[in-house]
Design an enzyme around this catalytic site. Sequence first.
Site: not given
Length: 280
Positions: A139, A152
């Site tokens: 990401s 995360y």
Amino acid sequence: MTQSQSKLFFITGVSSGFGRAITEAALAAGHRVVGTVRNEADLAEFNRLSPGRAIGKILDVTDTAAIAPTVAAIESEIGAIDILINNAGYGHEGILEESSLEDIRRQFEVNVFGAVAMIQAVLPAMRSRRSGHIINITSMGGITTFPGVGVYHGSKFALEGISEALGKEVKALGIHVSAVEPGSFRTDWAGRSLVRTERKVSDYDAVFDPLRKRRQEISGKQPGNPVKAANAILQLVAAPNPPAHLLLGLDAFTLVSEKLNALQAEIAAWKDVSLSTDYD
């Protein structure tokens, strides 16, 4: 595409989002895809995409004991795995102080340890063949950060570091490793794939609530197109010298560039202190 040019992809998490988009692009290009799903209904639906070329396997990436036997069965019964794409994962949204250790461990079990177990399972055969490409879907949040998704970020930062070091370990063995860093794409990440912790501490409202509201508002309206992302990943697969990192999306490119510029400026500002700690 000739049979010799066709590759066998092994993709985790193919029921929706990037996993499904990459599957469909690979099949359209003439490749074969083995994809992991979570239940019998998804298995049947996936196998219908292209009978004989789309082959589903029921597998939870946190069931690490089942991963190596699954990979061995694929290599024996279907063929050599040319491309591993670690796509399965989810997001944890929550202030660190409010996030339970159980939830944090679950985030890392899926996003990090599941991916690592997959890598360890495919590496022996790839080493033997002196070929292969491991692609980890991380990401832009594996390089830059936002308040309220630190858990995360931690999982994606970890996978970024593992990917980069692994690439250096296996480069001389003919194996490529790439981390793909998408920005905001029109997938389910901010929907059913995002676990939200309960808010308790009002001190964090000012920094956190606007970002949570923004994520909820943009869900389903993100600028990134998963189909175009899948085509970019096929370009990555076809490249003779693929990069260790590939950003996807204008937001990812912009925000990561800003992060790197800020990091360089901070390093320069504190250079004298950094250099003051060695023995004379």
